[in-house]
Scaffold this motif. Structure first.
Motif, PDB file in Angstrom:
ATOM      1  N   SER A  78      11.005   3.358 -10.619  1.00 42.75           N
ATOM      2  CA  SER A  78      10.746   1.979 -11.700  1.00 42.75           C
ATOM      3  C   SER A  78       8.878   2.670 -11.864  1.00 42.75           C
ATOM      4  O   SER A  78       8.954   2.393 -12.513  1.00 42.75           O
ATOM      5  CB  SER A  78      10.896   0.294 -10.948  1.00 42.75           C
ATOM      6  N   LEU A  79       8.109   2.673 -11.091  1.00 43.98           N
ATOM      7  CA  LEU A  79       7.405   3.587 -11.014  1.00 43.98           C
ATOM      8  C   LEU A  79       7.329   4.429 -12.067  1.00 43.98           C
ATOM      9  O   LEU A  79       6.171   4.600 -12.532  1.00 43.98           O
ATOM     10  CB  LEU A  79       6.631   3.414  -9.737  1.00 43.98           C
ATOM     11  N   ILE A  80       7.898   5.724 -11.470  1.00 49.00           N
ATOM     12  CA  ILE A  80       7.947   6.699 -12.490  1.00 49.00           C
ATOM     13  C   ILE A  80       8.015   6.157 -13.759  1.00 49.00           C
ATOM     14  O   ILE A  80       7.785   7.065 -14.428  1.00 49.00           O
ATOM     15  CB  ILE A  80       9.012   7.912 -11.790  1.00 49.00           C
ATOM     16  N   GLY A  81       9.292   5.658 -13.990  1.00 43.95           N
ATOM     17  CA  GLY A  81       9.317   5.297 -15.107  1.00 43.95           C
ATOM     18  C   GLY A  81       8.055   4.366 -15.471  1.00 43.95           C
ATOM     19  O   GLY A  81       8.410   4.646 -16.896  1.00 43.95           O
ATOM     20  N   LEU A  82       7.952   3.301 -15.369  1.00 47.86           N
ATOM     21  CA  LEU A  82       6.668   2.399 -15.842  1.00 47.86           C
ATOM     22  C   LEU A  82       5.800   3.532 -16.677  1.00 47.86           C
ATOM     23  O   LEU A  82       5.298   3.489 -17.395  1.00 47.86           O
ATOM     24  CB  LEU A  82       6.265   2.263 -14.467  1.00 47.86           C
ATOM     25  N   ALA A  83       5.334   5.176 -15.112  1.00 46.83           N
ATOM     26  CA  ALA A  83       4.132   6.002 -15.782  1.00 46.83           C
ATOM     27  C   ALA A  83       4.717   6.770 -16.630  1.00 46.83           C
ATOM     28  O   ALA A  83       3.594   7.574 -17.613  1.00 46.83           O
ATOM     29  CB  ALA A  83       3.844   7.014 -15.026  1.00 46.83           C
ATOM     30  N   MET A  84       5.650   7.086 -17.544  1.00 49.95           N
ATOM     31  CA  MET A  84       6.282   7.905 -18.389  1.00 49.95           C
ATOM     32  C   MET A  84       6.709   6.486 -19.846  1.00 49.95           C
ATOM     33  O   MET A  84       5.699   7.220 -21.044  1.00 49.95           O
ATOM     34  CB  MET A  84       8.119   8.068 -17.963  1.00 49.95           C
ATOM     35  N   VAL A  86       3.704   4.275 -20.234  1.00 44.34           N
ATOM     36  CA  VAL A  86       2.783   4.837 -20.326  1.00 44.34           C
ATOM     37  C   VAL A  86       2.620   5.851 -20.344  1.00 44.34           C
ATOM     38  O   VAL A  86       1.618   5.370 -22.197  1.00 44.34           O
ATOM     39  CB  VAL A  86       1.666   3.570 -19.092  1.00 44.34           C
ATOM     40  N   TYR A  87       2.488   6.776 -20.633  1.00 40.92           N
ATOM     41  CA  TYR A  87       1.736   8.202 -20.940  1.00 40.92           C
ATOM     42  C   TYR A  87       3.016   8.076 -22.352  1.00 40.92           C
ATOM     43  O   TYR A  87       1.985   9.303 -23.481  1.00 40.92           O
ATOM     44  CB  TYR A  87       2.622   9.378 -20.204  1.00 40.92           C
ATOM     45  N   ALA A  88       3.697   8.069 -22.853  1.00 47.02           N
ATOM     46  CA  ALA A  88       4.589   7.769 -23.339  1.00 47.02           C
ATOM     47  C   ALA A  88       3.776   6.851 -25.263  1.00 47.02           C
ATOM     48  O   ALA A  88       3.688   6.950 -26.161  1.00 47.02           O
ATOM     49  CB  ALA A  88       6.021   7.381 -23.903  1.00 47.02           C
ATOM     50  N   VAL A  89       3.481   5.535 -24.609  1.00 42.87           N
ATOM     51  CA  VAL A  89       2.669   4.964 -25.364  1.00 42.87           C
ATOM     52  C   VAL A  89       1.209   5.304 -25.507  1.00 42.87           C
ATOM     53  O   VAL A  89       0.481   4.852 -26.895  1.00 42.87           O
ATOM     54  CB  VAL A  89       2.382   3.112 -24.704  1.00 42.87           C
TER      55      VAL A  89
END
Length: 93
Positions: A78-84, A86-89
């Motif tokens: 979940s943390l990896i997905g959230l970081a990805m 945030v980076y995408a946005v």
């Protein structure tokens, strides 16, 4: 072997990125050994990724499934997905 897999391998073998790097190495006066090392590294990487995709990650790292399916695994994913996300946005243009 499926004909579609063979066609995909043929298309990928004319990868312009790999050809450009090979030409760059040759243009810089590098020896053929450098170019062969680069090509072997590409082959090894593609072979490892292909085997992992065909056999699944469990075949390569059998101890991963219990870690990934536990509570800690879901939190890390979940943390990896959230970081990805945030980076995408917020990624620079």
């Amino acid at each position: 072997m499926h004909i579609s897999l063979l066609a995909l391998a043929l298309v990928d073998s004319i990868n312009p990125s790999a050809i450009a790097v090979t030409l760059y190495l040759l243009g810089q006066g590098r020896t053929a050994a450098h170019v062969v090392t680069y090509i072997v590294a590409i082959f090894g990487t593609y072979l490892a990724l292909g085997a992992t995709m065909m056999l699944g990650l469990d075949a390569v790292l059998p101890g991963v499934r219990p870690l990934a399916e536990g509570r800690l695994g879901f939190i890390v994913q979940s943390l990896i997905g959230l970081a990805m996300l945030v980076y995408a946005v917020r990624a620079p243009a």
